[in-house]
Design a protein around this motif. Structure first.
Motif, mmCIF file in Angstrom:
data_model
loop_
_atom_site.group_PDB
_atom_site.id
_atom_site.type_symbol
_atom_site.label_atom_id
_atom_site.label_comp_id
_atom_site.label_asym_id
_atom_site.label_seq_id
_atom_site.Cartn_x
_atom_site.Cartn_y
_atom_site.Cartn_z
ATOM 1 N N TYR A 62 0.841 -1.195 0.000
ATOM 2 C CA TYR A 62 0.000 0.000 0.000
ATOM 3 C C TYR A 62 0.874 1.243 0.000
ATOM 4 O O TYR A 62 1.642 1.469 0.920
ATOM 5 N N GLN A 63 0.747 2.043 -1.057
ATOM 6 C CA GLN A 63 1.525 3.275 -1.147
ATOM 7 C C GLN A 63 0.953 4.361 -0.244
ATOM 8 O O GLN A 63 1.674 5.202 0.261
ATOM 9 N N THR A 64 -0.366 4.337 -0.058
ATOM 10 C CA THR A 64 -1.001 5.284 0.839
ATOM 11 C C THR A 64 -1.318 4.548 2.133
ATOM 12 O O THR A 64 -1.978 3.510 2.117
ATOM 13 N N PHE A 65 -0.821 5.076 3.247
ATOM 14 C CA PHE A 65 -1.137 4.494 4.543
ATOM 15 C C PHE A 65 -1.197 5.606 5.571
ATOM 16 O O PHE A 65 -0.468 6.590 5.502
ATOM 17 N N CYS A 66 -2.133 5.456 6.489
ATOM 18 C CA CYS A 66 -2.428 6.471 7.492
ATOM 19 C C CYS A 66 -2.418 5.818 8.865
ATOM 20 O O CYS A 66 -2.376 4.606 8.983
ATOM 21 N N ALA A 67 -2.487 6.635 9.902
ATOM 22 C CA ALA A 67 -2.579 6.133 11.267
ATOM 23 C C ALA A 67 -3.805 6.759 11.921
ATOM 24 O O ALA A 67 -4.109 7.931 11.696
ATOM 25 N N VAL A 68 -4.524 5.959 12.701
ATOM 26 C CA VAL A 68 -5.727 6.442 13.393
ATOM 27 C C VAL A 68 -5.687 6.010 14.855
ATOM 28 O O VAL A 68 -4.926 5.125 15.239
ATOM 29 N N ALA A 69 -6.549 6.632 15.654
ATOM 30 C CA ALA A 69 -6.629 6.294 17.072
ATOM 31 C C ALA A 69 -7.423 5.011 17.280
ATOM 32 O O ALA A 69 -7.025 4.138 18.033
ATOM 33 N N VAL A 70 -8.559 4.897 16.600
ATOM 34 C CA VAL A 70 -9.427 3.730 16.752
ATOM 35 C C VAL A 70 -9.975 3.355 15.387
ATOM 36 O O VAL A 70 -10.439 4.210 14.637
ATOM 37 N N GLN A 71 -9.938 2.051 15.075
ATOM 38 C CA GLN A 71 -10.483 1.565 13.815
ATOM 39 C C GLN A 71 -12.005 1.707 13.796
ATOM 40 O O GLN A 71 -12.625 1.970 14.814
ATOM 41 N N PHE A 72 -12.586 1.472 12.650
ATOM 42 C CA PHE A 72 -14.032 1.524 12.519
ATOM 43 C C PHE A 72 -14.669 0.230 13.019
ATOM 44 O O PHE A 72 -14.011 -0.794 13.149
ATOM 45 N N ASP A 73 -15.949 0.299 13.277
ATOM 46 C CA ASP A 73 -16.733 -0.872 13.670
ATOM 47 C C ASP A 73 -17.193 -1.550 12.384
ATOM 48 O O ASP A 73 -18.032 -1.017 11.661
ATOM 49 N N ARG A 74 -16.661 -2.724 12.102
ATOM 50 C CA ARG A 74 -16.965 -3.409 10.843
ATOM 51 C C ARG A 74 -18.448 -3.750 10.698
ATOM 52 O O ARG A 74 -18.946 -3.923 9.602
ATOM 53 N N SER A 75 -19.167 -3.886 11.816
ATOM 54 C CA SER A 75 -20.584 -4.241 11.741
ATOM 55 C C SER A 75 -21.473 -3.030 11.461
ATOM 56 O O SER A 75 -22.656 -3.187 11.194
ATOM 57 N N ASN A 76 -20.897 -1.833 11.491
ATOM 58 C CA ASN A 76 -21.669 -0.610 11.264
ATOM 59 C C ASN A 76 -21.165 0.077 9.996
ATOM 60 O O ASN A 76 -20.089 0.674 9.993
ATOM 61 N N PRO A 77 -21.920 0.027 8.902
ATOM 62 C CA PRO A 77 -21.466 0.632 7.643
ATOM 63 C C PRO A 77 -21.195 2.134 7.722
ATOM 64 O O PRO A 77 -20.434 2.669 6.929
ATOM 65 N N ALA A 78 -21.797 2.833 8.674
ATOM 66 C CA ALA A 78 -21.592 4.272 8.804
ATOM 67 C C ALA A 78 -20.380 4.619 9.682
ATOM 68 O O ALA A 78 -19.997 5.779 9.772
#
Length: 178
Positions: A62-78
């Motif tokens: 992956y050429q584009t990569f970022c860092a976040v505090a908390v991942q998304f909830d996979r069960s919630n599309p929003a």
């Protein structure tokens, strides 16, 4: 003199026995974050380690990569990932010039893409951090991308003045598949 030689050989042979992982070296123009040396921030030390490990690999999918505090909830599309505090993100961007700001990695279904190009992207995080005490922690660290992930489970120990990090074997055995 002979005793010194024997001690040197013994010391050298034991130096390879440590299972703690080395920090990834700074690039010539990179600025240290100080996360490894802050006992109150084991998650950020692990996040820095995982990004450095990714950049040290010969093959980076992956050429584009970022860092976040908390991942998304996979069960919630929003659901979308929680960004890092801006001061932390600035330190990581200064340390890793190849890292993209978190706004450049957009969730698209179960994956991430580059906001501008639409190319697959990866998002690094640390999750499920648990500390038995202020000097012993464990957590998952790695990245999520294209519905796949590159996470590993790590043990973190505070050693004198910095975090020491090593993978922790969970005894998981993969079977089947290609």
């Amino acid at each position: 003199m002979r005793a010194f030689a024997v001690l040197a050989v013994v010391a050298f042979s034991f130096s390879g026995c440590t299972t703690y992982l080395p920090r990834h070296p700074l690039g010539s123009d990179a600025i240290p974050t100080g996360f490894y040396d802050d006992q109150t921030r084991p998650a950020l030390a692990l996040l820095e380690y995982r990004i450095g490990k990714y950049l040290a690999e010969d093959r980076r999918p992956y050429q584009t990569f970022c860092a976040v505090a908390v991942q998304f909830d996979r069960s919630n599309p929003a659901s979308t990932p929680s960004p890092l505090d801006p001061s932390i993100e600035r330190k990581l961007l200064a340390r890793f010039p190849e890292l993209s700001p978190s706004a450049e990695c957009k969730r698209e279904g179960p994956a991430y893409v580059d906001e501008t190009t639409g190319a697959p992207a990866a998002v690094f995080d640390v999750h499920e951090l648990e500390c038995a005490n202020p000097t012993n922690c464990s957590a998952w660290g790695g990245y999520h991308a294209s519905g796949l992930h590159g996470w590993s489970f790590y043990e973190l120990k505070w050693r004198r003045s910095s975090w020491a990090i090593r993978p922790k074997d969970l005894g998981i055995v993969l079977t089947g598949g290609d």
